[in-house]
Design a protein around this motif. Structure first.
Motif, PDB file in Angstrom:
ATOM      1  N   LYS A 111     -23.885  -2.204  24.105  1.00 43.71           N
ATOM      2  CA  LYS A 111     -23.188  -0.824  24.782  1.00 43.71           C
ATOM      3  C   LYS A 111     -23.964  -0.834  26.480  1.00 43.71           C
ATOM      4  O   LYS A 111     -23.230  -0.514  27.231  1.00 43.71           O
ATOM      5  CB  LYS A 111     -24.092   0.386  24.252  1.00 43.71           C
ATOM      6  CG  LYS A 111     -23.927   1.480  24.566  1.00 43.71           C
ATOM      7  CD  LYS A 111     -24.344   2.679  23.805  1.00 43.71           C
ATOM      8  CE  LYS A 111     -24.225   3.965  24.448  1.00 43.71           C
ATOM      9  NZ  LYS A 111     -24.869   4.812  23.622  1.00 43.71           N
ATOM     10  N   ARG A 114     -22.006  -2.719  28.709  1.00 46.15           N
ATOM     11  CA  ARG A 114     -20.679  -2.108  29.135  1.00 46.15           C
ATOM     12  C   ARG A 114     -21.358  -1.071  30.554  1.00 46.15           C
ATOM     13  O   ARG A 114     -20.304  -0.574  31.022  1.00 46.15           O
ATOM     14  CB  ARG A 114     -20.108  -1.223  28.065  1.00 46.15           C
ATOM     15  CG  ARG A 114     -19.374  -2.238  27.275  1.00 46.15           C
ATOM     16  CD  ARG A 114     -18.557  -1.693  26.344  1.00 46.15           C
ATOM     17  NE  ARG A 114     -18.834  -0.919  25.158  1.00 46.15           N
ATOM     18  CZ  ARG A 114     -19.302  -1.328  23.760  1.00 46.15           C
ATOM     19  NH1 ARG A 114     -19.131  -2.404  23.728  1.00 46.15           N
ATOM     20  NH2 ARG A 114     -19.914  -0.465  23.016  1.00 46.15           N
ATOM     21  N   GLU A 265     -14.319 -12.198  21.047  1.00 45.82           N
ATOM     22  CA  GLU A 265     -13.717 -11.994  22.386  1.00 45.82           C
ATOM     23  C   GLU A 265     -14.558 -12.923  23.458  1.00 45.82           C
ATOM     24  O   GLU A 265     -13.829 -13.497  24.175  1.00 45.82           O
ATOM     25  CB  GLU A 265     -13.729 -10.472  22.646  1.00 45.82           C
ATOM     26  CG  GLU A 265     -12.385  -9.981  21.856  1.00 45.82           C
ATOM     27  CD  GLU A 265     -12.674  -9.804  20.084  1.00 45.82           C
ATOM     28  OE1 GLU A 265     -13.837  -9.954  19.972  1.00 45.82           O
ATOM     29  OE2 GLU A 265     -11.765  -9.544  19.817  1.00 45.82           O
ATOM     30  N   VAL A 665      -2.791 -17.166  25.882  1.00 46.42           N
ATOM     31  CA  VAL A 665      -2.114 -16.448  27.320  1.00 46.42           C
ATOM     32  C   VAL A 665      -2.909 -16.099  28.304  1.00 46.42           C
ATOM     33  O   VAL A 665      -3.659 -15.213  27.835  1.00 46.42           O
ATOM     34  CB  VAL A 665      -0.967 -15.421  26.524  1.00 46.42           C
ATOM     35  CG1 VAL A 665      -0.184 -15.048  27.778  1.00 46.42           C
ATOM     36  CG2 VAL A 665      -0.054 -15.924  25.585  1.00 46.42           C
ATOM     37  N   LEU A 672      -5.213 -12.927  27.546  1.00 48.49           N
ATOM     38  CA  LEU A 672      -4.600 -11.574  26.990  1.00 48.49           C
ATOM     39  C   LEU A 672      -4.940 -11.549  25.551  1.00 48.49           C
ATOM     40  O   LEU A 672      -4.493 -10.567  25.021  1.00 48.49           O
ATOM     41  CB  LEU A 672      -3.333 -11.454  27.323  1.00 48.49           C
ATOM     42  CG  LEU A 672      -2.747 -11.554  28.786  1.00 48.49           C
ATOM     43  CD1 LEU A 672      -1.471 -11.567  28.872  1.00 48.49           C
ATOM     44  CD2 LEU A 672      -3.638 -10.375  29.527  1.00 48.49           C
ATOM     45  N   ASN A 673      -5.190 -12.731  24.552  1.00 47.78           N
ATOM     46  CA  ASN A 673      -5.132 -12.861  23.496  1.00 47.78           C
ATOM     47  C   ASN A 673      -6.307 -13.573  22.750  1.00 47.78           C
ATOM     48  O   ASN A 673      -6.366 -14.644  22.278  1.00 47.78           O
ATOM     49  CB  ASN A 673      -4.004 -13.556  22.740  1.00 47.78           C
ATOM     50  CG  ASN A 673      -3.651 -14.923  23.302  1.00 47.78           C
ATOM     51  OD1 ASN A 673      -4.054 -15.033  24.315  1.00 47.78           O
ATOM     52  ND2 ASN A 673      -2.826 -15.598  22.574  1.00 47.78           N
ATOM     53  N   PHE A 676      -8.347 -13.665  16.938  1.00 49.51           N
ATOM     54  CA  PHE A 676      -7.439 -14.146  15.882  1.00 49.51           C
ATOM     55  C   PHE A 676      -6.258 -13.532  15.591  1.00 49.51           C
ATOM     56  O   PHE A 676      -5.457 -13.873  14.803  1.00 49.51           O
ATOM     57  CB  PHE A 676      -8.282 -14.763  14.770  1.00 49.51           C
ATOM     58  CG  PHE A 676      -9.176 -15.723  14.963  1.00 49.51           C
ATOM     59  CD1 PHE A 676      -9.106 -16.967  15.980  1.00 49.51           C
ATOM     60  CD2 PHE A 676     -10.584 -15.893  14.208  1.00 49.51           C
ATOM     61  CE1 PHE A 676      -9.831 -17.806  16.240  1.00 49.51           C
ATOM     62  CE2 PHE A 676     -11.460 -16.905  14.486  1.00 49.51           C
ATOM     63  CZ  PHE A 676     -10.995 -17.726  15.530  1.00 49.51           C
ATOM     64  N   THR A 677      -6.157 -12.283  16.086  1.00 50.79           N
ATOM     65  CA  THR A 677      -4.935 -11.501  15.811  1.00 50.79           C
ATOM     66  C   THR A 677      -3.874 -12.025  16.864  1.00 50.79           C
ATOM     67  O   THR A 677      -2.652 -12.049  16.394  1.00 50.79           O
ATOM     68  CB  THR A 677      -5.132  -9.935  16.306  1.00 50.79           C
ATOM     69  OG1 THR A 677      -6.277  -9.375  15.681  1.00 50.79           O
ATOM     70  CG2 THR A 677      -3.916  -9.036  15.541  1.00 50.79           C
ATOM     71  N   GLY A 678      -4.500 -12.431  18.127  1.00 50.76           N
ATOM     72  CA  GLY A 678      -3.534 -12.801  19.063  1.00 50.76           C
ATOM     73  C   GLY A 678      -3.258 -14.329  19.250  1.00 50.76           C
ATOM     74  O   GLY A 678      -2.113 -14.722  19.643  1.00 50.76           O
ATOM     75  N   ILE A 680      -2.873 -17.612  17.446  1.00 46.25           N
ATOM     76  CA  ILE A 680      -2.341 -17.773  16.213  1.00 46.25           C
ATOM     77  C   ILE A 680      -2.749 -19.326  15.717  1.00 46.25           C
ATOM     78  O   ILE A 680      -2.291 -20.252  16.263  1.00 46.25           O
ATOM     79  CB  ILE A 680      -1.005 -17.830  16.115  1.00 46.25           C
ATOM     80  CG1 ILE A 680      -0.368 -16.212  16.332  1.00 46.25           C
ATOM     81  CG2 ILE A 680      -0.313 -17.767  14.635  1.00 46.25           C
ATOM     82  CD1 ILE A 680      -0.983 -15.094  15.564  1.00 46.25           C
ATOM     83  N   VAL A 681      -3.693 -19.486  14.636  1.00 46.09           N
ATOM     84  CA  VAL A 681      -3.930 -20.543  14.074  1.00 46.09           C
ATOM     85  C   VAL A 681      -3.021 -20.591  12.639  1.00 46.09           C
ATOM     86  O   VAL A 681      -3.121 -19.739  12.181  1.00 46.09           O
ATOM     87  CB  VAL A 681      -5.398 -20.800  13.880  1.00 46.09           C
ATOM     88  CG1 VAL A 681      -6.135 -21.060  15.262  1.00 46.09           C
ATOM     89  CG2 VAL A 681      -6.183 -19.916  12.825  1.00 46.09           C
ATOM     90  N   THR A 683      -2.606 -20.782   8.949  1.00 47.34           N
ATOM     91  CA  THR A 683      -3.379 -20.317   7.604  1.00 47.34           C
ATOM     92  C   THR A 683      -2.979 -21.110   6.656  1.00 47.34           C
ATOM     93  O   THR A 683      -2.307 -22.089   6.528  1.00 47.34           O
ATOM     94  CB  THR A 683      -2.926 -18.684   7.257  1.00 47.34           C
ATOM     95  OG1 THR A 683      -1.584 -19.059   6.685  1.00 47.34           O
ATOM     96  CG2 THR A 683      -2.887 -17.884   8.427  1.00 47.34           C
ATOM     97  N   VAL A 685      -1.278 -20.816   3.972  1.00 46.43           N
ATOM     98  CA  VAL A 685       0.289 -20.585   3.401  1.00 46.43           C
ATOM     99  C   VAL A 685       0.837 -21.544   4.706  1.00 46.43           C
ATOM    100  O   VAL A 685       2.143 -21.864   4.285  1.00 46.43           O
ATOM    101  CB  VAL A 685       0.708 -19.352   3.496  1.00 46.43           C
ATOM    102  CG1 VAL A 685       1.412 -19.145   2.122  1.00 46.43           C
ATOM    103  CG2 VAL A 685      -0.174 -17.975   3.835  1.00 46.43           C
TER     104      VAL A 685
END
Ligand SMILES: Cc1cc2nc3c(=O)[nH]c(=O)nc-3n(C[C@H](O)[C@H](O)[C@H](O)COP(=O)(O)OP(=O)(O)OC[C@H]3O[C@@H](n4cnc5c(N)ncnc54)[C@H](O)[C@@H]3O)c2cc1C
Lengths: 745, 269
Positions: A111, A114, A265, A665, A672-673, A676-678, A680-681, A683, A685
Motif C-alpha cells: 500500500k 502505491r 504482476e 503483449v 499489457l498482460n 496468467f489470465t492474459g 496463456i500457457v 494447461t 487439457v
C-alpha cells in the motif's frame, strides 16, 4: 549397476506432494518485516525527485530506502556492470526498481508503495532493437546500444556456388518462465554484521556475489541457502541477485529479518524473459540437397540492461546454422539495448529463437528442392567425424541420425507425410519435424565458471550426506546426484541424500544452468567418492583378508568369491577411525574457441535431438491441436530414465506453448498482460501425448557416460509444430507464437 | 476492508452500508490480490440456502443465483430446456472454477465475455432480484455495468420452459481456463426444417452481449439450407464491430464470429 540407470522415485516427491516442503513463503523468523519495491512508472525517465511523505505516514511502515542508502556498491555483478540495484538518476524500463519499502506486514508495504510519487521527466525511448541500432536512436547503452556482437566465419560463403538459395526473416516473441513460485527471498541479519539469505534460486553463488557487493562485506559473512524452489527455467539464474540484494540491504538497515516476495504482476513486469529474436537467414544448397552455405544475421532484444545477454547470444551464435555439417558459414549476431524489461536466461538460452529460423528455413529449402523434410535432414545432419559451424570435429557420442530415425519411425512419418497441396476441408492434419544440436554446459562462453565442488560424508550407519553447489529446482538433481553418489560408493540409493545447497558448505561451483549439473556436479561427486572408496576398499581388503579389486554390488563389497555387507564395512571403517569424508572438485579445461573468427571447440560435448509434431489445424478459426508429439534425444546415458522422460515431456510442452500460445503483449514498453489470465500457457487439457525417446551414445567425459538434458527438450519443439502447421495448411508463419490470429487473417 | 455474512435473504434489510456481495469469489479474489477493493465492505451471501435451488415448474425454470456452473452442467433436465446454458456452463474456466463460480456472479460481473450471458439472451431469461424482475436484455449497461441498484441482489434466473434447440460455442486462447475471444449462442424453433423463431447472441464482441437481429430476421421463415446458413452467417458477422485488444484482434473476432454462427446453425439442421 545398482543405482545408475534406474527410475527411482524422486527424493523430494513425498514432501512436495504432501505440502511439507518449505518454500521461502513458508519461512518465519522472529520480528520479520516485509518489503515491497517502488518501480519506474515509465519506460525511460529522468528522476527529478521523490515524494514519499504520504507513504511514510502509513501505520506499520518501518522505512523507505533508495540508492543512496546502499552501503556497498550499487551494481548487480554480472557479465557487464551496468545494472544498478536501485535506479539513481535515470530509469530505463517500466518497472525498474527505484526504492524499497519495508513494513510490518506485506499489505502495508504494498500500500505504501502505491502512495510514493516519483517526479520525473520522460526521456526519448526506443523499443525495437532494429531501431535501436540506428544512429539516430536514443542511447541506452554505450555509444551504439549494442551489448555484444559475435562473428562466426567458416570457409567462405561467397565461393560456395549453390544451385538453390533460400532466404527469409523470422521473428520470435518473449517467453515468460511462468514458474509457480514468484521471486522470493528472506534476508536475516547476523550479529557479526553478516547476513544469511534464504530463497528461491538457481545460482546461490551469483546471489552471494550480489549480496557481498551491495553490502560491502567479505564473502565469509554472506551465507546463501537455497529453499525448495518452485520452478526456475533460467528465470532464477541472475535476477534473484537483485531480489536478494534488496532484502539484504533492508535487513542491514533495519537489523531485522526481511522477506521480499514478488506479486505475479511485478514478477512479469521486471524479471527476466526469453529475448525476442530477429533473424535473417539464408541457406544455399546443391541440387542433391547438400547444404553448402549458411549466412545468418541474428539480433536479440536485450532490454534495458545487459544481464546475461552476451552469453545467451553466444549460445545462439554457435548453433545458428543448425545441426548440419555446412562447409561455408558466416554468422553475425547482436544483443541490443531497448527500453524494455531486461531479458536473460530461459531454458534454451538463445537457441530456440534461432532454431525456429533455421528449422523453418530448411523446410522451405526442402520444398524448393522437391524433397521431403526428412530427406534433407538426413543428408545434412552432422555425423561422426563431421565439423560443427565452429569447426569442432565431432569424434564420439553423436546420435543425431539415431534420434531422427527413431523419432520418425515412432510417429509414422513415411506413412503420414503428404504435401500440403493434397489437404482440404476445414480441419487439416499435418506433420512436421525439427532437429537440434546443443552444446552441453557453459562451453567457451562461460569457461571461467566451468568448475564444480562437492562434499561427501559417509556417516557411521552408512547413510551418506552429499552437498553440491548446484541446485534442485524441480529438474531432479537431488535424485540423480544421489544415484551417482550411491553408485560410486556402493551404498544403497535409499541411504544417500543431497542437502539443500548452501554456499558455506561447498565453494563456488558456477551456476545451475546450461544442462551442466549432472555432468559437473556428477563428476565432482565421483571425484570425492573415489577417495572415500579407496579408504573403504582398504578396509574391505582387511576384513576379507584378500587382495585385488573390490567390486560393489547388491549392497555388498566383493573380492573374488568373498563378500562383506556395505553396513558392516562402513561400521568397521568408522571403528578404525577411517576418514570417510571428502571434498570433490571438477573443472573443465579451456576449449579452443577463438572469439575473433568463432572457430574452435565451442563445447566439450553435444546433445542431439529430433522432434516430430502432428497437428490438426482448424483453418477457419486458426486453432491448432497438437495430436501427438515425439521427442528423441541422445543424452549419453540416462542416470534416471523416468526423470529424463519427465524432462523431455515438460520441455516439450513448454516449447509447444512458446510456439503456439504464449504471447506477451507490450505497448510502448508496458506489458499489457502481466499475469496468467492474459498470458496463456498450455494447461493439462492442452497437453498432447508426448512420447520421449532416449538414445544413449555414451560420452566418455560424463558420469557413467551422461551428457546434459535440461534444455534440449524445449529447443526445437516450436519449429516442429510450425512445420507441422505448414504441412497442414500450406501457410508458413514466420513469427512465434503462431496464434490463431496469424493463421486466419 | 470488512466482511459481513448473511444467512437469509431477509437479513439484507439489516445491512445499512453499501456492500459488495461475495458469492463464489472467483471474480472478486483476483481483484483483491491486485490491491483493488481495499476499502470495500463485503457481504458474504454464499450461505443463503434458498438461492441454491434449481426448480423446474410447469412453465418456468428457476435457477437460484448461487447455483454453480458444475451443477448446471450436470443437470439433465436443464439439458432438455436450456442446452445453450448447459453447454456454456461446461465451458467456464476449469472444474475447480466451475465448482465455485455461480451463475448470479457471472451475470452480476457483466463481463462481455461472461459465458452464461449469450445463452441467457437466446433463452429469453429474466433476472429476478430482491426488488424486481428484469428481462436479460435490459440488464446490462456496458462493460461491468448493470442496472442493479445499491444492495440489490440477484435471487434467481428465470427461463421459460421451451423445448427449443439451443447451443453455445466459444473460441478462446486454449482449451480450458480461457476467456472467450468470441462466443455465440443460438436458439431455434423449427417446423419441417423451416425456422419459426431464431435467436443468435454474440459474446465478447461488444461492450455487452449483443443479438444478431438481422441474421435472425433473415432466417425466420426460411428453410435451414446450407446456402441460407452461410448467408445468415455473413449477415451476422456484418452486424458486429469488435475491437482489437491484447487478447485478439477485431478482424479475427469478426471472421471467427461468422464461422461460429455457420457451425452452430448447421448443428440445428
Ligand atoms: C481462473 C478463472 C477462470 C475463469 N473462467 C471463466 C470463463 O471461462 N467464463 C466465464 O464466464 N467466467 C470465467 N471466470 C469468471 C468467474 O468465474 C465467473 O464470472 C463466475 O461466474 C463469477 O461467480 P462468483 O460466484 O465466483 O462471483 P463473485 O466473485 O463472488 O462475484 C462476482 C461479482 O458479482 C457480484 N455478485 C455475486 N453474486 C451476486 C448476486 N447474487 N447478486 C448481485 N451481485 C452478485 C459480486 O458482488 C461481484 O461484483 C473465471 C474466473 C477465474 C478466476
Amino acid at each position: 549397476m545398482d543405482s545408475v540407470g534406474k527410475s527411482f522415485v524422486r527424493k523430494d516427491a513425498a514432501s512436495k506432494a504432501t505440502g511439507a516442503a518449505l518454500f521461502t513463503a513458508d519461512l518465519k523468523f522472529p520480528e520479520m518485516l516485509f518489503a515491497a519495491t517502488i518501480r519506474s512508472p515509465k519506460p525511460h525517465i529522468k528522476i527529478l525527485g521523490i515524494d514519499d511523505a504520504k507513504a511514510r505516514e502509513v501505520m506499520g511502515v518501518v522505512g523507505i530506502y533508495y540508492a543512496k542508502d546502499i552501503p556497498g556498491e550499487n551494481v548487480v555483478p554480472l557479465v557487464f556492470m551496468d545494472y544498478p540495484f536501485l535506479a539513481e538518476k535515470e530509469a530505463k524500463f517500466q518497472g525498474q526498481p527505484i526504492g524499497l519499502v519495508v513494513a510490518r506486514d506485506i499489505n502495508t508495504a504494498r500500500k505504501a508503495v502505491r502512495l510514493v510519487k516519483i517526479k520525473y521527466r520522460e526521456l526519448r525511448t526506443v523499443f525495437d532493437p532494429l531501431d535501436a541500432m540506428k544512429k539516430t536512436a536514443p542511447k541506452i547503452y554505450g555509444r551504439d546500444n549494442i551489448f555484444k556482437k559475435f562473428i562466426v566465419k567458416k570457409g567462405n560463403t561467397k565461393s560456395a556456388k549453390p544451385d538453390v538459395e533460400v532466404e527469409d526473416v523470422f521473428t520470435t516473441n518473449y517467453q515468460v518462465h511462468a514458474y509457480l513460485e514468484t521471486q522470493s527471498m528472506v534476508a536475516v541479519p547476523q550479529p557479526d554484521g553478516g547476513v544469511n539469505v534464504y530463497g528461491s534460486m538457481q545460482c546461490p553463488f551469483y546471489v552471494q556475489d550480489a549480496v557481498k557487493k551491495i553490502l560491502g562485506v567479505p564473502y565469509n559473512k554472506v551465507k546463501i541457502v537455497q529453499q525448495t524452489t518452485g520452478g526456475a527455467f533460467g528465470g532464477k539464474e541472475d535476477v534473484p541477485s537483485i531480489v536478494a540484494g534488496h532484502a539484504a540491504v533492508l535487513a542491514a538497515k533495519t537489523g531485522k529479518p526481511v522477506k521480499l516476495i514478488y506479486t505475479r504482476e511485478e514478477d512479469f513486469q521486471a524479471m527476466s524473459k526469453r529475448h525476442p529474436g530477429w533473424a535473417k537467414i539464408k541457406y544455399g544448397a546443391k541440387k542433391n540437397g547438400k547444404i553448402v552455405s549458411c549466412e545468418v544475421k541474428y539480433i536479440l532484444d536485450g532490454g534495458a540492461f545487459s544481464t546475461l545477454s552476451p552469453i545467451v547470444l553466444w549460445r545462439g551464435t554457435v548453433h545458428a546454422a543448425g545441426p548440419y555439417e555446412i562447409p561455408n558459414v558466416y554468422i553475425e549476431t547482436y544483443a541490443v539495448a531497448t527500453n524494455k524489461v531486461p531479458c536473460g536466461a530461459y531454458r534454451g538460452f538463445g537457441q530456440p529463437q534461432i532454431a525456429f529460423a533455421n528449422e523453418s528455413l530448411i523446410d522451405i529449402l526442402a520444398e524448393k528442392l522437391g524433397m521431403n523434410p526428412l530427406e534433407i535432414r538426413r543428408i545434412n545432419a552432422i555425423k561422426k567425424g563431421g565439423r560443427t559451424e565452429t569447426g569442432h570435429k565431432i569424434t564420439g557420442s553423436i546420435g543425431l541420425d539415431k534420434t531422427i530415425n527413431l523419432a520418425v519411425k515412432s510417429a509414422g512419418w513415411n506413412r503420414k507425410w503428404k504435401h500440403p497441396s493434397s489437404k482440404s476441408g476445414s480441419r487439416r492434419y499435418g506433420i512436421g519435424m525439427a532437429t537440434s544440436i546443443y552444446g552441453v554446459g557453459l562451453g567457451a562462453g562461460g569457461k571461467h565458471l566451468a568448475k564444480s565442488g562437492s562434499f561427501v560424508q559417509v556417516e557411521p550407519d552408512g547413510s551418506v550426506l552429499v552437498a553440491v553447489g548446484n541446485t534442485e529446482m524441480g529438474q531432479g538433481a537431488r535424485t540423480v546426484l544421489s544415484q551417482i553418489a550411491a553408485e560410486a560408493l556402493g551404498a544403497p540409493y535409499e541411504m544417500v541424500d543431497l542437502m539443500a545447497t548452501d554456499t558455506s558448505r561447498v565453494p563456488d561451483s558456477g551456476p545451475t544452468v546450461a544442462s551442466r549439473t549432472t555432468v559437473m556436479s556428477g563428476n565432482s561427486i565421483l571425484n570425492a567418492c573415489k577417495s572415500i572408496r579407496k579408504r573403504i576398499d582398504d578396509t574391505v581388503r582387511k576384513m576379507l583378508k584378500a587382495k585385488g579389486r573390490v567390486i560393489a554390488k547388491d549392497g555388498f563389497y566383493h573380492i573374488g568369491g568373498k563378500k562383506v555387507s556395505y553396513a558392516n564395512a562402513i561400521a568397521r571403517a568408522w571403528a578404525d577411525r577411517i576418514h570417510l569424508t571428502a571434498a570433490g572438485w571438477f573443472r573443465v579445461e579451456g576449449t579452443t574457441y577463438n572469439e575473433k573468427n568463432g572457430q574452435g571447440d565451442a563445447y566439450f560435448t553435444y546433445t542431439y535431438s529430433t522432434m516430430v509434431a502432428e497437428v490438426e489445424v482448424d483453418v477457419e478459426t486458426g486453432e491448432v491441436s497438437i495430436l501427438n508429439f515425439v521427442s528423441a534425444h541422445d543424452i549419453g546415458k540416462a542416470i534416471n530414465p523416468k526423470l529424463a522422460e519427465g524432462q523431455i515431456q515438460g520441455g516439450g510442452l513448454q516449447g509447444i506453448g512458446y510456439g503456439t500460445c504464449e504471447n506477451l503483449v507490450l505497448e510502448n514498453g508496458k506489458i499489457l498482460n502481466p499475469n496468467f489470465t492474459g498470458y496463456i500457457v498450455p494447461t493439462a487439457v492442452d497437453a498432447p501425448p508426448i512420447k520421449p525417446i532416449i538414445v544413449e551414445e555414451k560420452y566418455k567425459g560424463g558420469p557413467f557416460g551422461a551428457k546434459g538434458l535440461g534444455e534440449p527438450p524445449l529447443i526445437c519443439a516450436a519449429p516442429a509444430v510450425a512445420n507441422a502447421i505448414y504441412n497442414a495448411t500450406g501457410k508458413r508463419i514466420k513469427s512465434l507464437p503462431i496464434i490463431p490470429e496469424k493463421l486466419v487473417c | 476492508m470488512r466482511f459481513l455474512k448473511i444467512e437469509k435473504l431477509s437479513d439484507l434489510k439489516t445491512v445499512r452500508e453499501k456492500v459488495t456481495f461475495l458469492a463464489g469469489g472467483t471474480d472478486i479474489y483476483p481483484l483483491l490480490s491486485d490491491g483493488f477493493l481495499e476499502n470495500e465492505i463485503f457481504c458474504d451471501i454464499s450461505g443463503i440456502e434458498n438461492l441454491k435451488k434449481i426448480s423446474i415448474g410447469k412453465k418456468e425454470i428457476k435457477i437460484g443465483a448461487l447455483v454453480t456452473f458444475s451443477r448446471i452442467r450436470q443437470n439433465s433436465v436443464l439439458s432438455h430446456y436450456a442446452g445453450a446454458l448447459v453447454k456454456a456452463a461446461g465451458e467456464v474456466g476449469s472444474p475447480q472454477i466451475r465448482n465455485r463460480a455461480t451463475i448470479g456472479g457471472n451475470v452480476a460481473t457483466a463481463s462481455p465475455s461472461g459465458d452464461s450471458i449469450p445463452a441467457l439472451f437466446v433463452l429469453k431469461a429474466r433476472i429476478k432480484t430482491n426488488k424486481r424482475t428484469i428481462p436479460v436484455e435490459d440488464f446490462f449497461m456496458g462493460v461491468k455495468k448493470t442496472v442493479l441498484a445499491k444492495n440489490e441482489i440477484i435471487t434467481e434466473i428465470i427461463l421459460p420452459k421451451n423445448k427449443m434447440f439451443s447451443d453455445f460455442v466459444k473460441v478462446g486462447p486454449r482449451k480450458a481456463l480461457a476467456i472467450s475471444k468470441v462466443s455465440v449462442a443460438l436458439a431455434v424453433k423449427k417446423k419441417n426444417n423451416i425456422a419459426e423463431e431464431v435467436l443468435i447472441a454474440f459474446g465478447a464482441v461488444a461492450p455487452t452481449v449483443v443479438r444478431a437481429r438481422k441474421a435472425e430476421q433473415f432466417l425466420t421463415g426460411k428453410i435451414f439450407s446450407k446456402d441460407n446458413i452461410s448467408k445468415a452467417a455473413e449477415i451476422a458477422k456484418g452486424e458486429i464491430s469488435p475491437i482489437d485488444d491484447f487478447r485478439s484482434t477485431g478482424k479475427y473476432r469478426r471472421s471467427v464470429a461468422g464461422v461460429l454462427v455457420a457451425r452452430i446453425l448447421e448443428k440445428a439442421i
